[in-house]
Design a protein around this motif. Structure first.
Motif, mmCIF file in Angstrom:
data_model
loop_
_atom_site.group_PDB
_atom_site.id
_atom_site.type_symbol
_atom_site.label_atom_id
_atom_site.label_comp_id
_atom_site.label_asym_id
_atom_site.label_seq_id
_atom_site.Cartn_x
_atom_site.Cartn_y
_atom_site.Cartn_z
ATOM 1 N N LEU A 178 0.803 -1.262 -0.011
ATOM 2 C CA LEU A 178 -0.027 0.087 -0.061
ATOM 3 C C LEU A 178 0.851 1.394 0.072
ATOM 4 O O LEU A 178 0.288 2.414 -0.452
ATOM 5 C CB LEU A 178 -0.859 0.005 1.254
ATOM 6 N N ALA A 179 2.262 1.091 0.401
ATOM 7 C CA ALA A 179 3.040 2.326 0.559
ATOM 8 C C ALA A 179 3.125 2.806 -1.188
ATOM 9 O O ALA A 179 3.571 3.993 -1.265
ATOM 10 C CB ALA A 179 4.275 2.022 0.967
ATOM 11 N N GLU A 180 3.014 1.997 -2.063
ATOM 12 C CA GLU A 180 3.413 2.280 -3.403
ATOM 13 C C GLU A 180 1.884 2.582 -4.278
ATOM 14 O O GLU A 180 2.038 2.948 -5.393
ATOM 15 C CB GLU A 180 3.864 1.167 -4.257
ATOM 16 N N GLU A 181 0.937 2.499 -3.222
ATOM 17 C CA GLU A 181 -0.612 2.734 -4.202
ATOM 18 C C GLU A 181 -0.701 4.296 -4.323
ATOM 19 O O GLU A 181 -0.452 5.139 -3.581
ATOM 20 C CB GLU A 181 -1.609 2.607 -3.119
ATOM 21 N N PRO A 182 -0.781 4.604 -5.783
ATOM 22 C CA PRO A 182 -0.888 5.937 -6.220
ATOM 23 C C PRO A 182 -1.997 6.872 -5.389
ATOM 24 O O PRO A 182 -1.837 8.054 -5.134
ATOM 25 C CB PRO A 182 -1.228 5.777 -7.507
ATOM 26 N N ASP A 183 -3.164 6.061 -5.215
ATOM 27 C CA ASP A 183 -4.187 6.921 -4.342
ATOM 28 C C ASP A 183 -3.884 6.595 -3.093
ATOM 29 O O ASP A 183 -4.359 5.578 -2.279
ATOM 30 C CB ASP A 183 -5.597 6.047 -4.986
ATOM 31 N N VAL A 184 -3.681 7.840 -2.403
ATOM 32 C CA VAL A 184 -3.219 7.826 -0.758
ATOM 33 C C VAL A 184 -4.742 7.245 -0.030
ATOM 34 O O VAL A 184 -4.463 6.967 1.114
ATOM 35 C CB VAL A 184 -2.455 8.600 -0.211
ATOM 36 N N ILE A 185 -5.717 8.127 -0.448
ATOM 37 C CA ILE A 185 -6.977 7.756 0.195
ATOM 38 C C ILE A 185 -7.236 6.451 0.175
ATOM 39 O O ILE A 185 -7.846 5.730 1.456
ATOM 40 C CB ILE A 185 -8.102 8.711 -0.409
ATOM 41 N N SER A 186 -7.322 5.905 -1.137
ATOM 42 C CA SER A 186 -7.643 4.336 -1.200
ATOM 43 C C SER A 186 -6.614 3.630 -0.281
ATOM 44 O O SER A 186 -7.023 2.343 0.378
ATOM 45 C CB SER A 186 -7.664 4.057 -2.572
ATOM 46 N N ALA A 187 -5.559 3.898 -0.109
ATOM 47 C CA ALA A 187 -4.497 3.030 0.393
ATOM 48 C C ALA A 187 -4.981 3.381 2.047
ATOM 49 O O ALA A 187 -4.812 2.129 2.765
ATOM 50 C CB ALA A 187 -3.218 3.637 0.210
ATOM 51 N N PHE A 188 -5.375 4.346 2.327
ATOM 52 C CA PHE A 188 -5.568 4.499 3.936
ATOM 53 C C PHE A 188 -6.705 3.516 4.456
ATOM 54 O O PHE A 188 -6.886 2.886 5.299
ATOM 55 C CB PHE A 188 -6.006 5.879 4.009
ATOM 56 N N HIS A 189 -7.788 3.797 3.369
ATOM 57 C CA HIS A 189 -9.059 2.673 3.711
ATOM 58 C C HIS A 189 -8.835 1.287 3.550
ATOM 59 O O HIS A 189 -9.388 0.446 4.300
ATOM 60 C CB HIS A 189 -10.240 3.149 2.773
ATOM 61 N N GLN A 190 -7.983 0.823 2.616
ATOM 62 C CA GLN A 190 -7.548 -0.489 2.531
ATOM 63 C C GLN A 190 -6.937 -1.127 3.840
ATOM 64 O O GLN A 190 -7.102 -1.932 4.291
ATOM 65 C CB GLN A 190 -6.605 -0.737 1.356
ATOM 66 N N LEU A 191 -6.013 0.023 4.478
ATOM 67 C CA LEU A 191 -5.287 -0.159 5.609
ATOM 68 C C LEU A 191 -6.267 -0.492 6.869
ATOM 69 O O LEU A 191 -6.174 -1.437 7.484
ATOM 70 C CB LEU A 191 -4.256 0.965 5.847
ATOM 71 N N GLN A 192 -7.416 0.171 6.717
ATOM 72 C CA GLN A 192 -8.292 0.081 7.932
ATOM 73 C C GLN A 192 -8.838 -1.386 7.783
ATOM 74 O O GLN A 192 -8.965 -2.193 8.922
ATOM 75 C CB GLN A 192 -9.412 0.870 7.908
ATOM 76 N N LYS A 193 -9.214 -1.805 6.637
ATOM 77 C CA LYS A 193 -9.726 -3.642 6.295
ATOM 78 C C LYS A 193 -8.797 -4.297 6.886
ATOM 79 O O LYS A 193 -9.066 -5.426 7.504
ATOM 80 C CB LYS A 193 -10.069 -3.841 5.106
ATOM 81 N N LEU A 194 -7.499 -4.202 6.292
ATOM 82 C CA LEU A 194 -6.331 -4.922 6.955
ATOM 83 C C LEU A 194 -6.123 -5.149 8.463
ATOM 84 O O LEU A 194 -6.040 -6.082 8.881
ATOM 85 C CB LEU A 194 -4.979 -4.456 6.081
ATOM 86 N N HIS A 195 -6.525 -3.945 9.156
ATOM 87 C CA HIS A 195 -6.459 -3.849 10.647
ATOM 88 C C HIS A 195 -7.310 -4.998 11.096
ATOM 89 O O HIS A 195 -7.098 -5.543 12.104
ATOM 90 C CB HIS A 195 -6.412 -2.516 11.153
ATOM 91 N N GLN A 196 -8.672 -4.668 10.484
ATOM 92 C CA GLN A 196 -9.670 -5.432 10.971
ATOM 93 C C GLN A 196 -9.418 -7.177 10.845
ATOM 94 O O GLN A 196 -9.557 -7.882 11.599
ATOM 95 C CB GLN A 196 -10.971 -5.124 10.259
ATOM 96 N N GLU A 197 -8.881 -7.238 9.675
ATOM 97 C CA GLU A 197 -8.507 -8.671 9.430
ATOM 98 C C GLU A 197 -7.576 -9.287 10.391
ATOM 99 O O GLU A 197 -7.557 -10.514 10.840
ATOM 100 C CB GLU A 197 -8.261 -8.829 7.960
ATOM 101 N N PHE A 198 -6.299 -8.436 10.544
ATOM 102 C CA PHE A 198 -5.282 -8.829 11.269
ATOM 103 C C PHE A 198 -5.816 -8.961 12.712
ATOM 104 O O PHE A 198 -5.567 -9.913 13.462
ATOM 105 C CB PHE A 198 -4.346 -7.387 11.642
ATOM 106 N N ARG A 199 -6.845 -8.180 13.231
ATOM 107 C CA ARG A 199 -7.343 -8.384 14.801
ATOM 108 C C ARG A 199 -8.057 -9.954 14.751
ATOM 109 O O ARG A 199 -8.145 -10.590 15.767
ATOM 110 C CB ARG A 199 -8.349 -7.407 15.138
ATOM 111 N N GLU A 200 -8.891 -10.232 13.580
ATOM 112 C CA GLU A 200 -9.646 -11.205 13.651
ATOM 113 C C GLU A 200 -8.633 -12.630 13.667
ATOM 114 O O GLU A 200 -9.274 -13.738 13.752
ATOM 115 C CB GLU A 200 -10.706 -11.327 12.666
ATOM 116 N N ILE A 201 -7.619 -12.685 13.259
ATOM 117 C CA ILE A 201 -6.696 -13.649 12.916
ATOM 118 C C ILE A 201 -5.990 -14.028 14.500
ATOM 119 O O ILE A 201 -5.815 -13.326 15.233
ATOM 120 C CB ILE A 201 -5.664 -13.784 12.054
ATOM 121 N N GLY A 202 -5.999 -15.447 14.844
ATOM 122 C CA GLY A 202 -5.667 -15.856 15.937
ATOM 123 C C GLY A 202 -4.101 -15.666 16.169
ATOM 124 O O GLY A 202 -3.388 -14.976 15.227
ATOM 125 N N PRO A 203 -3.551 -16.033 17.384
ATOM 126 C CA PRO A 203 -2.206 -15.682 17.670
ATOM 127 C C PRO A 203 -1.312 -16.583 17.027
ATOM 128 O O PRO A 203 -1.570 -17.255 16.495
ATOM 129 C CB PRO A 203 -2.194 -15.824 19.171
#
Length: 599
Positions: free
Chosen positions: A222-247
């Protein structure tokens, strides 16, 4: 086995990173861009579009649309009031007309508000129900953690509770952190009690590590994503997925989290820098637009007095408008204001231009009549042969023409050709006449100068006899027979001639009557209106004859014996003698004219 690592209580570092992933309200709203609406119809149309999906509407956009509508509404009412006053109405008695579009706008807003209120109420109810569900799940999880001896047996039941927990989304915001910490506490406690074999735990940890590694890789891309706004919103979804994965394995937990945190930080910095750059660019745009407004407002209208002036400035305004379109948005709180300022300056320019052309059009008819009058005057003089006087008059008419303003284009050429045609015709005829006259005048000048030389030689004569008198009379007669000379030489020649003739008359001891007669003869020429002069002398001659007759009749009534009578008789006799001399001189003048006319 799936264990949600992020269900554990966050460390201080983790809490800070999480906060940077969500923009503040100011950051997300100040930079939302809405297409500006120019009419009330456009505002209502957009509100109706929003009403179709009111639950997802942006309240800021709704407020902006409402503000725009009332600005347009106010401008319309002010225009109606101005028109009412200009048509003769009293400002105090003006009553704004009801605006049917205002009622329509309020109706749509009411529907949107009602839908949003229903949505909010339902959402709040759902949050409360979800909170209760999660509280029930926490209670069940707590009970399972208390059964330490049966932890392995209860693993599947605990996993089912986790799945059920993750499927429940919205709860009241003020309960999120508290209930989340409790959930993580029970989760960690349960897994710590598990007495699973190493192979099973390693398999579960390995599986979770693979999933989280993929998420880290996705976040890093996402650091290379041209659309920084889209990159930011995609990151929020990745955080949600990260939380839902076990240890993952304990020794890998900090590393995988540090990697994900670093990738998140890079995206967040780009997101923050984007808005900082955007704010800087918007301020620069505002500065440029402010300069354009100042240029448009600085128009010196009192100096625009011709069509060319207005045309030049119109091109400047159009160039400013074209430049304006190339400049991006200003800061949101100033964007509409700076646009209204520029539009007001442009409206003022085109209003002044319209007034100028209206006044010019009204004056054009009057100017046409004035120019037609000058045409008639020029045409009345074009055949005149009184060259100098007519030329002066036509020159004044041409100067007057220049002071008259423009006429309509369809008449301009025709009326000008008519006027200049009459003037040109006169001056062409004058040029033809004066060219031949000029040659003749120069020839006459040479002749008179030759006569002057002869008179100069005669004036030098020592002895004056009858031959001198005859010669001077002959030279005077010759002088009088010569026509016009150039105007600039006329007075000089006559003065020299008169001086020399008087000297000769004085030396010859001629009588006063003879001097007068010779002087008179010297003044006669073809330049003189001889017929008019002769008629005048004839009238003088008859008057003198009548006066002589009257005085002679009066002598018969006077008594010669009276002393007083003798004195009066002598006076009348002297007058009669003088009148007879004048009569003789007048007769000779008439004869001189007759001789001149015969030549």
């Amino acid at each position: 086995m799936e264990v949600n690592e992020t269900n554990r209580p966050l460390t201080e570092d983790q809490t800070n990173v999480s906060e940077t992933l969500v923009p503040t309200v100011e950051e997300t709203t100040d930079n939302v861009k809405y297409e500006p609406k120019q009419t009330k119809e456009e505002v209502i149309l957009r509100l109706k579009e929003i009403n179709k999906n009111a639950c997802e509407a942006d309240k800021q956009e709704i407020d902006l649309l409402k503000q725009t509508f009332y600005k347009l509404h106010k401008a319309e009412q002010e225009a109606n009031k101005k028109a009412f006053i200009e048509s003769g109405g009293d400002a105090g008695s003006f009553t704004p007309s009801p605006d049917p579009m205002e009622a329509e706008m309020k109706s749509v807003l009411s529907e949107i508000k009602e839908k949003r209120n229903s949505m909010i109420a339902a959402l709040e109810k759902e949050k409360e129900e979800n909170l209760q569900k999660k509280m029930d799940i926490l209670e069940k999880m707590k009970n399972l953690t208390d059964l330490s001896e049966d932890a392995g047996k209860n693993y599947n039941e605990f996993k089912a509770l986790q799945q059920e927990w993750n499927e429940i989304k919205l709860i009241p915001a003020n309960k999120i952190n508290e209930i989340w910490k409790t959930y993580q506490l029970y989760t960690e406690k349960f897994y710590d009690m598990l007495k699973l074999n190493n192979e099973f735990r390693e398999y579960d940890f390995k599986k979770n590590l693979e999933l989280k590694t993929r998420i880290c890789e996705a976040a890093e891309k996402l650091a290379e994503e041209p659309d920084v706004i889209s990159a930011f919103h995609q990151l929020q979804k990745l955080h949600q997925e990260f939380r839902e994965i076990g240890p993952v394995a304990k020794e890998m937990r900090e590393n995988i989290w540090a990697r994900f945190k670093a990738a998140s930080t890079a995206v967040n910095k780009r997101h923050q820098q984007h808005f900082e750059d955007l704010k800087e660019q918007e301020q620069n745009n505002l500065d440029q637009k402010t300069v354009i407004c100042e240029i448009a407002e600085a128009m010196e209208y009192d100096k625009f007095t011709t069509f060319t002036d207005w045309e030049d400035k119109t091109q400047e305004i159009l160039a400013l408008q074209a430049k304006w379109k190339t400049i991006g948005y200003a800061p949101q709180k100033m964007n509409l204001k700076i646009f209204e300022r520029f539009r007001a300056a442009c409206d003022e320019f085109f209003k002044r231009k319209a007034e100028f052309f209206k006044n010019v059009k009204e004056n054009m008819s009057l100017n046409l009549e004035k120019k037609k009058e000058l045409c008639e005057k020029a045409e009345a003089l074009k055949d005149s042969t009184n060259w100098k006087e007519t030329a002066d008059i036509l020159t004044k008419l041409q100067k007057e023409w220049k002071t008259i303003g423009p006429v309509q284009k369809k008449y301009s050429d025709a009326v000008w050709k008519r006027f200049i045609g009459a003037c040109d015709y006169f001056f062409e005829q004058k040029a033809k006449a004066t060219s031949s006259q000029r040659s003749e005048e120069l020839e006459n000048l040479s002749k008179k100068e030759a006569v002057l030389k002869q008179i100069e030689e005669l004036e030098k004569t020592e002895v004056y006899d009858e031959t001198v008198g005859d010669k001077i009379k002959s030279l005077i007669s010759e002088w009088n027979s010569i026509g016009f000379v150039p105007f600039k030489d006329k007075d000089r020649l006559y003065k020299e001639f008169r001086t020399l003739v008087d000297k000769i008359f004085d030396k010859a001891n001629l009588s006063a009557a003879e001097k007068k007669l010779n002087t008179y003869k010297s003044g006669l020429s073809k330049e003189t209106n001889l017929y008019k002069e002769r008629e005048k002398l004839v009238r003088i001659y008859e008057r003198i004859k009548n006066e002589i007759k009257t005085y002679e009749n009066n002598l018969g009534f006077l008594s010669s014996s009276s002393k007083k009578g003798n004195s009066l008789v002598n006076e009348i006799s002297r007058k009669i003698e003088k009148l007879k001399n004048d009569l003789e001189l007048t007769q000779k003048k008439i004869e001189a004219i007759d001789e001149t006319m015969k030549e």
